[in-house]
Write a protein that holds these residues in place. Structure first.
Motif, PDB file in Angstrom:
ATOM      1  N   ARG A   1       9.141   4.739  -9.957  1.00  0.00           N
ATOM      2  CA  ARG A   1      10.160   4.150 -10.764  1.00  0.00           C
ATOM      3  C   ARG A   1      11.622   4.223 -11.007  1.00  0.00           C
ATOM      4  N   ARG A   2      11.392   2.842 -10.289  1.00  0.00           N
ATOM      5  CA  ARG A   2      11.960   1.817 -10.055  1.00  0.00           C
ATOM      6  C   ARG A   2      11.542   0.503 -10.324  1.00  0.00           C
ATOM      7  N   GLY A   3      10.076   0.310 -11.311  1.00  0.00           N
ATOM      8  CA  GLY A   3       9.373  -0.585 -11.348  1.00  0.00           C
ATOM      9  C   GLY A   3       9.372  -1.125 -10.832  1.00  0.00           C
ATOM     10  N   SER A   4       8.643  -0.704  -9.387  1.00  0.00           N
ATOM     11  CA  SER A   4       8.074  -1.767  -8.010  1.00  0.00           C
ATOM     12  C   SER A   4       6.333  -1.868  -8.428  1.00  0.00           C
ATOM     13  N   ARG A   5       5.865  -2.613  -7.404  1.00  0.00           N
ATOM     14  CA  ARG A   5       4.208  -3.197  -7.641  1.00  0.00           C
ATOM     15  C   ARG A   5       4.410  -2.402  -6.148  1.00  0.00           C
ATOM     16  N   TYR A   6       4.847  -2.820  -5.733  1.00  0.00           N
ATOM     17  CA  TYR A   6       4.489  -1.880  -4.109  1.00  0.00           C
ATOM     18  C   TYR A   6       3.913  -0.841  -4.100  1.00  0.00           C
ATOM     19  N   ALA A   7       4.406  -0.099  -5.324  1.00  0.00           N
ATOM     20  CA  ALA A   7       4.307   1.804  -5.238  1.00  0.00           C
ATOM     21  C   ALA A   7       2.879   1.896  -5.320  1.00  0.00           C
ATOM     22  N   ALA A   8       1.501   0.599  -5.245  1.00  0.00           N
ATOM     23  CA  ALA A   8       0.366   0.248  -5.195  1.00  0.00           C
ATOM     24  C   ALA A   8      -0.330   1.061  -4.098  1.00  0.00           C
ATOM     25  N   VAL A   9       0.536   0.395  -3.034  1.00  0.00           N
ATOM     26  CA  VAL A   9       0.084   0.661  -1.318  1.00  0.00           C
ATOM     27  C   VAL A   9       0.293   1.858  -1.492  1.00  0.00           C
ATOM     28  N   PRO A  10       1.536   2.506  -0.991  1.00  0.00           N
ATOM     29  CA  PRO A  10       0.625   4.016  -1.083  1.00  0.00           C
ATOM     30  C   PRO A  10       0.054   4.828  -1.618  1.00  0.00           C
ATOM     31  N   ALA A  11       0.246   4.351  -3.250  1.00  0.00           N
ATOM     32  CA  ALA A  11      -0.982   5.436  -4.076  1.00  0.00           C
ATOM     33  C   ALA A  11      -2.352   5.094  -3.518  1.00  0.00           C
ATOM     34  N   ALA A  12      -2.466   3.914  -2.776  1.00  0.00           N
ATOM     35  CA  ALA A  12      -4.199   3.202  -2.097  1.00  0.00           C
ATOM     36  C   ALA A  12      -3.910   4.285  -1.212  1.00  0.00           C
ATOM     37  N   LEU A  13      -3.006   4.418  -0.172  1.00  0.00           N
ATOM     38  CA  LEU A  13      -2.987   5.866   0.955  1.00  0.00           C
ATOM     39  C   LEU A  13      -3.298   7.063   0.885  1.00  0.00           C
ATOM     40  N   LEU A  14      -3.419   7.424  -0.296  1.00  0.00           N
ATOM     41  CA  LEU A  14      -3.476   8.984  -0.520  1.00  0.00           C
ATOM     42  C   LEU A  14      -5.090   8.594  -0.559  1.00  0.00           C
ATOM     43  N   ALA A  15      -5.174   7.802  -1.583  1.00  0.00           N
ATOM     44  CA  ALA A  15      -6.502   7.749  -1.727  1.00  0.00           C
ATOM     45  C   ALA A  15      -7.607   7.688  -0.705  1.00  0.00           C
ATOM     46  N   LEU A  16      -7.202   6.882   0.421  1.00  0.00           N
ATOM     47  CA  LEU A  16      -7.952   6.719   1.664  1.00  0.00           C
ATOM     48  C   LEU A  16      -7.385   8.393   1.601  1.00  0.00           C
ATOM     49  N   ALA A  17      -6.585   8.955   1.941  1.00  0.00           N
ATOM     50  CA  ALA A  17      -6.153  10.130   2.328  1.00  0.00           C
ATOM     51  C   ALA A  17      -7.306  11.710   2.090  1.00  0.00           C
ATOM     52  N   ASP A  18      -7.871  11.564   0.348  1.00  0.00           N
ATOM     53  CA  ASP A  18      -7.910  12.315   0.080  1.00  0.00           C
ATOM     54  C   ASP A  18      -6.990  13.615  -0.518  1.00  0.00           C
ATOM     55  N   ALA A  19      -5.689  12.851  -0.788  1.00  0.00           N
ATOM     56  CA  ALA A  19      -4.645  13.548  -1.060  1.00  0.00           C
ATOM     57  C   ALA A  19      -4.395  13.877  -2.751  1.00  0.00           C
ATOM     58  N   PRO A  20      -3.770  14.057  -3.246  1.00  0.00           N
ATOM     59  CA  PRO A  20      -2.945  13.607  -4.669  1.00  0.00           C
ATOM     60  C   PRO A  20      -2.083  12.804  -4.767  1.00  0.00           C
ATOM     61  N   GLY A  21      -2.304  12.338  -5.911  1.00  0.00           N
ATOM     62  CA  GLY A  21      -1.535  10.756  -5.541  1.00  0.00           C
ATOM     63  C   GLY A  21      -0.404  10.700  -6.407  1.00  0.00           C
ATOM     64  N   LEU A  22       0.696   9.628  -6.985  1.00  0.00           N
ATOM     65  CA  LEU A  22       1.744   9.456  -6.769  1.00  0.00           C
ATOM     66  C   LEU A  22       1.399  10.314  -8.626  1.00  0.00           C
ATOM     67  N   ASP A  23       2.729  10.417  -8.911  1.00  0.00           N
ATOM     68  CA  ASP A  23       3.391  11.920 -10.168  1.00  0.00           C
ATOM     69  C   ASP A  23       4.600  10.656 -10.634  1.00  0.00           C
ATOM     70  N   PRO A  24       4.642   9.618 -11.452  1.00  0.00           N
ATOM     71  CA  PRO A  24       5.482   9.836 -12.041  1.00  0.00           C
ATOM     72  C   PRO A  24       6.255  10.235 -13.195  1.00  0.00           C
ATOM     73  N   ASP A  25       6.227  11.494 -13.235  1.00  0.00           N
ATOM     74  CA  ASP A  25       6.852  12.729 -14.023  1.00  0.00           C
ATOM     75  C   ASP A  25       6.971  13.598 -12.855  1.00  0.00           C
TER      76      ASP A  25
END
Length: 212
Positions: A154-178
């Motif tokens: 929501r803040r337009g930060s590229r740092y969001a890529a890191v938690p998104a990658a960690l969720l992928a490694l955990a096989d967990a649902p990803g980020l939801d911009p909405d």
């Protein structure tokens, strides 16, 4: 743990670290590690490399100031995981001690001044453990990673890529911009310094209190 998983976790930990001169010098190596990470899809790798390149392209002071403003100015983007769960409550202390003991039981002594629940510290620990433990621990904190990542999105930060990658490694649902924006919390401003002295009321004839 597979070598590429361990290398990726260390790279993700580094990307979340304070962007001092040492980290900035290592950014080409970090980006190379991300490009070779088979555990992530191409889009996730591209987002992480874009973050590394963005940090490298910023003036050093600008990169450091942006980092502090983003991660050290409120609870919703704090990298200290237990702060999202316990805040400054008394439950946080025992949880911190338990996590630190987990590190010690694995033969790893935390170094530096960061707390045990600091996300980069946790990722460094997981880089030394097996994949089952990695998925378990990342899965346990997936709701925090998702909330953090959604806020960064929501803040337009590229740092969001890191938690998104960690969720992928955990096989967990990803980020939801909405995802709905959580209501603002007064507790998110506890970083602000409280005044050391209380000013007297206008109709209070007493002099101000003096420091003892």
């Amino acid at each position: 743990m597979r070598a590429d998983h361990a290398t990726l976790l260390r790279a993700l930990s580094a990307l979340l670290a304070y962007p001092d001169a040492e980290l900035r010098a290592a950014l080409p190596e970090i980006a190379a590690a991300v490009r070779g990470a088979s555990a992530l899809d191409a889009a996730a790798r591209d987002d992480l490399v874009a973050l590394a390149e963005e940090i490298a392209g910023l003036d050093a002071l600008e990169a450091e100031t942006r980092y502090v403003d983003l991660f050290d100015r409120g609870r919703t983007t704090s990298l200290n995981l237990f702060e999202h769960v316990h805040g400054d409550g008394r439950e946080r202390g025992p949880a911190m001690l338990e996590l630190r003991q987990r590190y010690l039981d694995a033969g790893l002594e935390p170094r530096g001044g960061e707390l045990p629940d600091h996300l980069p510290v946790l990722l460094e620990y997981l880089s030394c453990r097996d994949e089952a433990e990695m998925r378990e621990m990342l899965g346990d904190c997936a709701h925090i990673l998702r909330a953090l990542g959604n806020t960064l999105l929501r803040r337009g930060s590229r740092y969001a890529a890191v938690p998104a990658a960690l969720l992928a490694l955990a096989d967990a649902p990803g980020l939801d911009p909405d995802a709905p924006t959580p209501p603002p919390e007064d507790i998110d401003r506890t970083w602000e310094e409280r005044p050391a002295f209380e000013a007297p009321m206008p109709d209070d004839p007493r002099p101000p209190r003096r420091a003892s």
